[in-house]
Design a protein around this motif. Structure first.
Motif, mmCIF file in Angstrom:
data_model
loop_
_atom_site.group_PDB
_atom_site.id
_atom_site.type_symbol
_atom_site.label_atom_id
_atom_site.label_comp_id
_atom_site.label_asym_id
_atom_site.label_seq_id
_atom_site.Cartn_x
_atom_site.Cartn_y
_atom_site.Cartn_z
ATOM 1 N N GLU A 147 49.113 45.870 31.913
ATOM 2 C CA GLU A 147 49.740 46.820 32.831
ATOM 3 C C GLU A 147 48.970 46.883 34.141
ATOM 4 O OE1 GLU A 147 51.718 50.560 30.777
ATOM 5 O OE2 GLU A 147 49.699 50.192 30.001
ATOM 6 N N SER A 148 47.642 47.078 34.031
ATOM 7 C CA SER A 148 46.810 47.263 35.209
ATOM 8 C C SER A 148 45.359 47.249 34.752
ATOM 9 C CB SER A 148 47.137 48.595 35.903
ATOM 10 O OG SER A 148 46.758 49.685 35.080
ATOM 11 N N LEU A 149 44.473 47.645 35.641
ATOM 12 C CA LEU A 149 43.059 47.767 35.312
ATOM 13 C C LEU A 149 42.682 49.189 34.926
ATOM 14 C CD1 LEU A 149 41.671 45.567 38.225
ATOM 15 C CD2 LEU A 149 41.743 44.955 35.816
ATOM 16 N N ARG A 150 43.681 50.035 34.718
ATOM 17 C CA ARG A 150 43.417 51.439 34.403
ATOM 18 C C ARG A 150 42.816 51.581 33.014
ATOM 19 N NH1 ARG A 150 43.889 56.253 35.934
ATOM 20 N NH2 ARG A 150 44.795 55.618 37.918
ATOM 21 N N PHE A 200 47.018 44.551 39.228
ATOM 22 C CA PHE A 200 46.635 45.610 40.162
ATOM 23 C C PHE A 200 47.646 46.743 40.314
ATOM 24 C CE2 PHE A 200 44.719 41.585 41.702
ATOM 25 C CZ PHE A 200 43.401 41.896 41.448
ATOM 26 N N VAL A 201 48.923 46.478 40.072
ATOM 27 C CA VAL A 201 49.941 47.478 40.370
ATOM 28 C C VAL A 201 50.872 47.653 39.170
ATOM 29 C CG1 VAL A 201 51.824 48.170 41.895
ATOM 30 C CG2 VAL A 201 49.872 46.899 42.824
ATOM 31 N N PRO A 231 59.114 59.087 39.517
ATOM 32 C CA PRO A 231 58.450 57.802 39.770
ATOM 33 C C PRO A 231 56.934 57.950 39.724
ATOM 34 C CG PRO A 231 59.253 58.752 41.824
ATOM 35 C CD PRO A 231 59.722 59.653 40.727
ATOM 36 N N ARG A 232 56.252 56.898 39.257
ATOM 37 C CA ARG A 232 54.790 56.903 39.169
ATOM 38 C C ARG A 232 54.250 55.554 39.603
ATOM 39 N NH1 ARG A 232 50.700 59.593 35.847
ATOM 40 N NH2 ARG A 232 48.875 58.248 35.663
ATOM 41 N N LEU A 233 53.221 55.578 40.452
ATOM 42 C CA LEU A 233 52.556 54.370 40.939
ATOM 43 C C LEU A 233 51.107 54.394 40.492
ATOM 44 C CD1 LEU A 233 52.358 51.798 42.772
ATOM 45 C CD2 LEU A 233 51.725 53.356 44.635
ATOM 46 N N ASP A 234 50.683 53.321 39.805
ATOM 47 C CA ASP A 234 49.274 53.125 39.451
ATOM 48 C C ASP A 234 48.762 51.910 40.199
ATOM 49 O OD1 ASP A 234 48.228 55.056 37.537
ATOM 50 O OD2 ASP A 234 49.835 54.368 36.217
#
Length: 722
Positions: free
Chosen positions: A98-101, A623-624, A651-654
């Protein structure tokens, strides 16, 4: 019938006392023969470490070795436990994340996870891991196979990749975990998810109906000598905060906030911890997701504040989902906490203890007095994995006498709860259950102030059977708990079955039936919901469910079926309807993922309700991640309600620039509450477990986007080990 009960009792006793299932799976652990640098590039010291390989497939099926190769090595020194996981590819192509979260969603990421049972009790432990891009995962384990990812601690890791494999290397300080002094055997398992092949695997085999986190199926980590004692273990976590907020609807001036506070962690022993907090602030915690509320009772939102989490299951998991004698969100969400302390952990392999005391401040505007919250919990392991628990909860208003003025709110002088429960877990996890007794003590309520509930579940690869019943007395009172409904008897049987076809498209399919009955104290039915569903799980891990339901409600309190402040339906009126719907979740290995739910059928007052909800996500690895959720309700009722529609869009942006720098932004439009919320948060983890947060929040009127409230907070924390 008596013979059947005797046979069942004998079978349960055999299951409860049976030897650990995967006792034969052992990994020998030795001291590192040289220095180890955490960079994802194996040092020479790893050459002497024992190797855990030959993983077993868990999904799609648990009947063979894994096709995707994984190798794990572990060593230790005086300060750290080290892990090296080499995750080979079977198919060419990109990995999926998904991301680096931090604390990613398990099913949407190629990942490797470690599960450690540091007391070898098959109940509690720790989990660490990473996805293929290097995002960290850590959590505390409870109830034999659940992981609370809100827990956060200090450790380091690195991930490297090439065309053949990706490598995860980690160093876990002994100061960051809890374990029994002198013990030389830990429960342990390793889990690997490879989305290209849709294969989930584990080193010690786990039946497919259970998560790979199931400690009942862990192998054994065998130490060459007892784990080292790390000496004084004290962590100070001070914070400094500045910010401002303004309420535009009241036209009040901006209120500025300048605060300092501190948490402290003191390891009384390697298995017992003392947590202290002074003037805590939780402004960086994620805002609760809004929901369209069409329920007659209070909704539940989980605890996210770090102070309440370690060993939090001792307090928070006592009871059932809707019978919780203790719910930490009752403490300090709208009232400042002055200070608090918590002592928790293991006394030995069989005994766990938890004690917590929190003090809140007086709030003059609402005449709320200073209040003290004290909780004591004790848990004793019995058989191989079951336990008996006791809890006592006391809420007191200090130096308080209720006012005779009707315009001044009245608060209780005290409320107490005493509880006893038995948690059943067989050695193979097939039989699980709980029985519970609670009694409350209040100055103005007595008699019918107790609660009883119990359930028993039988779960195999194909069969699921569950029985649950609950009784909550009319005067049962848990002011520090979550018990949204009182004065009822509930019966809830459930049964399900799975088929496993031999084709290449469908992995499993099968029906499930559940029926929930509510009765009043005279044993007259007040509610019933019966649901028949059929679920199809595809080999690519997408899931489709269709269902049909019948509902009956006899209202015990006035209720507005739109929950929007309109007229209410009368007490004693009967309502029944039929409904049907679908749920679908797409395969997780796609860059573009989606899910949707539908529901159409009757509603209160012979009305109808259409509900459509969905989520769409797209990721630009690593990254996104962008997701949009939407929920639409179309309710059609007779006058005075008429036709009502409610939209909820979010909506959600990571954005994760690195695995230490994160930006999150999300908006929530709630038509029912007539509110638009915007929340943005920047988090920079400049050192392990040390962060800088910048949080900005707005609330707007949806008609003209005029600002209701606005707030900006900057918070700096630092984790300092003494």
């Amino acid at each position: 019938m008596r013979i059947l009960l005797i046979l069942l009792f004998c079978l349960l006793n055999v299951a409860l006392w049976a030897q650990k299932k995967n006792e034969a799976y052992q990994l020998n652990l030795h001291r590192a023969t040289g220095p180890i640098k955490i960079d994802g590039l194996p040092d020479a010291a790893w050459n002497d470490a024992a190797v855990a390989s030959d993983f077993y497939m868990v999904l799609p099926m648990d009947t063979s070795f894994a096709r995707v190769k994984t190798e794990v090595r572990m060593v230790y020194d005086n300060e750290h436990l080290y892990l090296l996981a080499t995750c080979y590819h079977l198919l060419p192509g990109r990995y999926f994340v998904e991301s680096l979260r931090r604390d990613f969603t398990f099913g949407k990421n190629d990942n490797f996870l470690l599960f450690m049972d540091t007391f070898d009790d098959q109940t509690n432990g720790f989990s660490f891991g990473a996805n293929a891009a290097g995002a960290q995962w850590d959590g505390i384990m409870y109830e034999g196979g659940k992981v609370d990812l809100s827990w956060d601690n200090k450790w380091t890791s690195a991930v490297t990749k090439d065309d053949e494999k990706w490598v995860f290397e980690a160093a876990i300080p002994f100061k960051s975990i809890r374990y029994k002094k002198g013990i030389t055997r830990w429960g342990i398992n390793f889990s690997r998810l490879d989305l290209k092949t849709t294969e989930k695997s584990a080193w010690a085999p786990v039946p497919r109906q259970f998560p790979t986190a199931s400690l009942a199926y862990s192998g054994t980590l065998v130490w060459d000598e007892p784990p080292p004692q790390v000496g004084p273990n004290i962590s100070l976590i001070p914070y400094a905060l500045g910010g401002g907020s303004r309420n535009f609807t009241d036209n009040t001036p901006t209120t500025y906030k300048k605060e300092i506070g501190m948490d402290a962690k003191v390891a009384v022993t390697s298995s017992l911890n003392l947590d202290l907090t002074v003037n805590p602030d939780f402004s960086q915690v994620d805002v609760d997701r809004q929901v369209t509320n069409l329920d007659r009772y209070e909704l539940f939102f989980p605890e996210r504040r770090q102070f309440f989490l370690e060993n939090g299951d001792l307090f928070a998991n006592f009871g059932y989902a809707n019978i919780r004698p203790f719910f930490s969100r009752r403490i300090g969400l709208n009232v400042p906490i002055q200070y608090g302390a918590r002592f928790s952990g293991k006394l030995d392999k069989n005994w766990r203890i938890g004690a917590m005391d929190m003090q809140t401040a007086e709030v003059e505007s609402s005449h709320l007095p200073r209040q003290n919250f004290a909780v004591m919990a004790l848990q004793r392991r019995v058989f191989s994995r079951s336990n008996i628990g006791v809890i006592f909860i006391n809420k007191s208003s200090l130096n308080y006498q209720p006012s005779d003025d009707p315009a001044i709110p009245v608060y209780s002088q005290y409320n107490r709860n005493l509880g006893l429960e038995y948690n059943l877990a067989s050695s193979n996890n097939v039989w699980t259950g709980k029985t519970l007794f609670l009694k409350s003590f209040s100055p103005d309520k007595s008699k019918k102030d107790f609660t009883h509930a119990a359930n028993l579940q039988f779960s195999t690869r194909r069969v699921l059977l569950n029985w649950q019943h609950e009784y909550v007395g009319e005067n049962y009172n848990a002011e520090v708990g979550y018990v949204p409904r009182k004065n009822y008897l509930k019966i809830n049987p459930q049964a399900g079955y799975l088929f496993f076809p031999k084709g290449k498209v469908v992995l499993s399919h099968g029906p499930k039936i559940t029926s929930t009955y509510f009765f009043n104290s005279d044993f007259k039915q007040t509610d019933n919901e019966s649901v028949l569903s059929y679920t199809i799980t595809f080999r690519k891990q997408s899931v489709l469910t269709g269902w049909a339901a019948h509902d009956y409600v006899k209202l015990l309190l006035p209720f507005d079926p739109t929950n929007s402040g309109m007229d209410s339906l009368a007490v004693g009126t009967d309502h029944s309807w039929n409904a049907f719907g679908t749920d679908f979740t797409s395969m997780p290995q796609s860059i573009f993922t989606y899910a949707f739910s539908t529901r159409f059928g009757g509603y209160y007052a012979s009305g109808t309700r259409l509900n459509l909800s969905g989520e769409v996500g797209v990721r630009f690895q690593p990254f996104v991640s962008l997701t949009v959720t939407a929920n639409y309700n179309d309710i059609r009722l007779p006058e005075p309600w008429g036709n009502k529609t409610f939209w909820l869009v979010g909506p959600r942006l990571d954005l994760t620039m690195t695995n230490k720098l994160f930006f999150t932004a999300f908006a929530q439009y709630n038509e029912q509450q007539k509110n638009v919320n915007l929340n943005t948060r920047v988090q920079w983890r400049y050192k392990p477990a040390s962060d800088l947060f910048i949080v900005y929040t707005d609330n707007y009127f949806p008609e003209n986007f005029a600002v209701k409230t606005r707030a900006l907070v900057v918070k700096l924390t630092y984790w300092w080990n003494i």
